[in-house]
Motif scaffolding. Sequence first.
Motif, mmCIF file in Angstrom:
data_model
loop_
_atom_site.group_PDB
_atom_site.id
_atom_site.type_symbol
_atom_site.label_atom_id
_atom_site.label_comp_id
_atom_site.label_asym_id
_atom_site.label_seq_id
_atom_site.Cartn_x
_atom_site.Cartn_y
_atom_site.Cartn_z
ATOM 1 N N LEU A 49 0.810 -1.217 0.000
ATOM 2 C CA LEU A 49 0.000 0.000 0.000
ATOM 3 C C LEU A 49 0.847 1.273 0.000
ATOM 4 C CD1 LEU A 49 -2.619 -1.230 2.606
ATOM 5 C CD2 LEU A 49 -2.888 -1.145 0.124
ATOM 6 N N LEU A 50 2.139 1.135 0.201
ATOM 7 C CA LEU A 50 3.035 2.291 0.237
ATOM 8 C C LEU A 50 3.748 2.515 -1.095
ATOM 9 C CD1 LEU A 50 4.418 1.681 3.804
ATOM 10 C CD2 LEU A 50 3.019 3.620 3.073
ATOM 11 N N ALA A 51 3.558 1.612 -2.035
ATOM 12 C CA ALA A 51 4.213 1.766 -3.346
ATOM 13 C C ALA A 51 3.706 3.014 -4.058
ATOM 14 C CB ALA A 51 3.986 0.525 -4.199
ATOM 15 N N GLY A 52 2.408 3.257 -4.024
ATOM 16 C CA GLY A 52 1.830 4.427 -4.688
ATOM 17 C C GLY A 52 2.406 5.733 -4.184
ATOM 18 N N PRO A 53 2.417 5.948 -2.857
ATOM 19 C CA PRO A 53 3.026 7.181 -2.355
ATOM 20 C C PRO A 53 4.494 7.331 -2.750
ATOM 21 C CG PRO A 53 1.636 6.230 -0.665
ATOM 22 C CD PRO A 53 1.696 5.235 -1.799
ATOM 23 N N LEU A 54 5.244 6.234 -2.771
ATOM 24 C CA LEU A 54 6.657 6.320 -3.163
ATOM 25 C C LEU A 54 6.801 6.787 -4.605
ATOM 26 C CD1 LEU A 54 8.283 3.152 -1.552
ATOM 27 C CD2 LEU A 54 8.762 5.534 -0.994
ATOM 28 N N TYR A 55 5.954 6.280 -5.500
ATOM 29 C CA TYR A 55 6.069 6.638 -6.911
ATOM 30 C C TYR A 55 5.629 8.064 -7.207
ATOM 31 C CZ TYR A 55 7.311 1.851 -7.877
ATOM 32 O OH TYR A 55 7.965 0.646 -7.898
ATOM 33 N N ARG A 56 4.980 8.710 -6.261
ATOM 34 C CA ARG A 56 4.599 10.110 -6.469
ATOM 35 C C ARG A 56 5.763 11.062 -6.242
ATOM 36 N NH1 ARG A 56 -1.174 11.542 -4.057
ATOM 37 N NH2 ARG A 56 -0.511 13.524 -4.949
ATOM 38 N N ILE A 57 6.857 10.551 -5.684
ATOM 39 C CA ILE A 57 8.042 11.372 -5.432
ATOM 40 C C ILE A 57 8.927 11.330 -6.667
ATOM 41 C CG2 ILE A 57 10.082 11.692 -3.989
ATOM 42 C CD1 ILE A 57 8.505 10.011 -1.838
ATOM 43 N N GLY A 72 1.048 2.751 14.996
ATOM 44 C CA GLY A 72 1.179 2.192 16.338
ATOM 45 C C GLY A 72 2.341 1.235 16.483
ATOM 46 N N PHE A 73 2.678 0.517 15.413
ATOM 47 C CA PHE A 73 3.717 -0.502 15.467
ATOM 48 C C PHE A 73 4.502 -0.463 14.166
ATOM 49 C CE2 PHE A 73 5.030 -4.773 14.134
ATOM 50 C CZ PHE A 73 5.856 -5.118 15.181
ATOM 51 N N MET A 74 5.810 -0.620 14.288
ATOM 52 C CA MET A 74 6.675 -0.670 13.117
ATOM 53 C C MET A 74 7.691 -1.784 13.326
ATOM 54 S SD MET A 74 9.026 2.342 11.410
ATOM 55 C CE MET A 74 10.257 2.413 12.696
ATOM 56 N N ASP A 75 7.926 -2.597 12.292
ATOM 57 C CA ASP A 75 8.940 -3.642 12.369
ATOM 58 C C ASP A 75 9.971 -3.426 11.258
ATOM 59 O OD1 ASP A 75 7.689 -4.568 10.052
ATOM 60 O OD2 ASP A 75 6.851 -6.359 11.000
ATOM 61 N N SER A 76 10.683 -4.472 10.884
ATOM 62 C CA SER A 76 11.722 -4.327 9.860
ATOM 63 C C SER A 76 11.141 -3.903 8.514
ATOM 64 C CB SER A 76 12.509 -5.628 9.711
ATOM 65 O OG SER A 76 11.654 -6.677 9.300
ATOM 66 N N SER A 77 9.877 -4.176 8.276
ATOM 67 C CA SER A 77 9.244 -3.693 7.047
ATOM 68 C C SER A 77 9.174 -2.170 7.046
ATOM 69 C CB SER A 77 7.837 -4.279 6.904
ATOM 70 O OG SER A 77 7.906 -5.676 6.796
ATOM 71 N N GLY A 78 8.970 -1.580 8.209
ATOM 72 C CA GLY A 78 9.000 -0.131 8.338
ATOM 73 C C GLY A 78 10.378 0.420 8.017
ATOM 74 N N LEU A 79 11.415 -0.286 8.460
ATOM 75 C CA LEU A 79 12.785 0.123 8.122
ATOM 76 C C LEU A 79 13.010 0.061 6.618
ATOM 77 C CD1 LEU A 79 14.810 -1.741 10.894
ATOM 78 C CD2 LEU A 79 14.188 0.680 10.824
ATOM 79 N N SER A 80 12.482 -0.985 5.996
ATOM 80 C CA SER A 80 12.595 -1.113 4.544
ATOM 81 C C SER A 80 11.913 0.054 3.844
ATOM 82 C CB SER A 80 11.970 -2.443 4.094
ATOM 83 O OG SER A 80 11.923 -2.516 2.701
ATOM 84 N N PHE A 81 10.717 0.390 4.303
ATOM 85 C CA PHE A 81 9.999 1.524 3.716
ATOM 86 C C PHE A 81 10.775 2.821 3.900
ATOM 87 C CE2 PHE A 81 7.154 5.133 4.597
ATOM 88 C CZ PHE A 81 6.734 5.369 3.293
#
Length: 127
Positions: A49-57, A72-81
Motif C-alpha cells: 500500500l506504500l508503493a503508490g506514495p513512493l512513486y509520487r516522489i 502504532g507498530f513498526m517492524d523491519s518492514s517499516g525500516l525497509s519503507f
Amino acid sequence: MTVLLPAVRTDRFHGEGVPCLRFHCPVEQVGNGLALAPCGDLDRTALPLLAGPLYRIGPGTAWVHLDLSAVGFMDSSGLSFLTRLQRRCLRAGARLEVAGLRPQHLQVLDLAGYALLVPVQGRPAAV
C-alpha cells in the motif's frame, strides 16, 4: 537530508484516539511537496500500500513530510519503507521530514543502527 519535526495532526487524516482498523496512507500534495500520513501498523502487509506514495516522489518534489504519529507498530518492514523513501527523496533532490516518531519506532531504529540513515537527534517536540 532528513529533518525531524513535531507531528502535525489533522482530523482530515486521523481522528484523535481512533485506531485504524486497516492500514492506509493518505497523501496530500502541498505546493511542491508531499505530506504522507500513514495510519495503522507499518509491517509487511502495509508495504504494497506504500508503493503508490513512493512513486509520487519525483523530479519537482522539493520535500516529503512523513508523519508517523498514527503508526502504532513498526517492524523491519517499516525500516525497509524508510530506506526506500529516503532513497527516492535523494534521487528527486527532495528534503525528507520525519515527524511523530513514537518510542517503539525509536527502539526499532536504534536496534537496527538506523540512526546513520535517519539521524534521530532525540524525540520530536510536542505540538
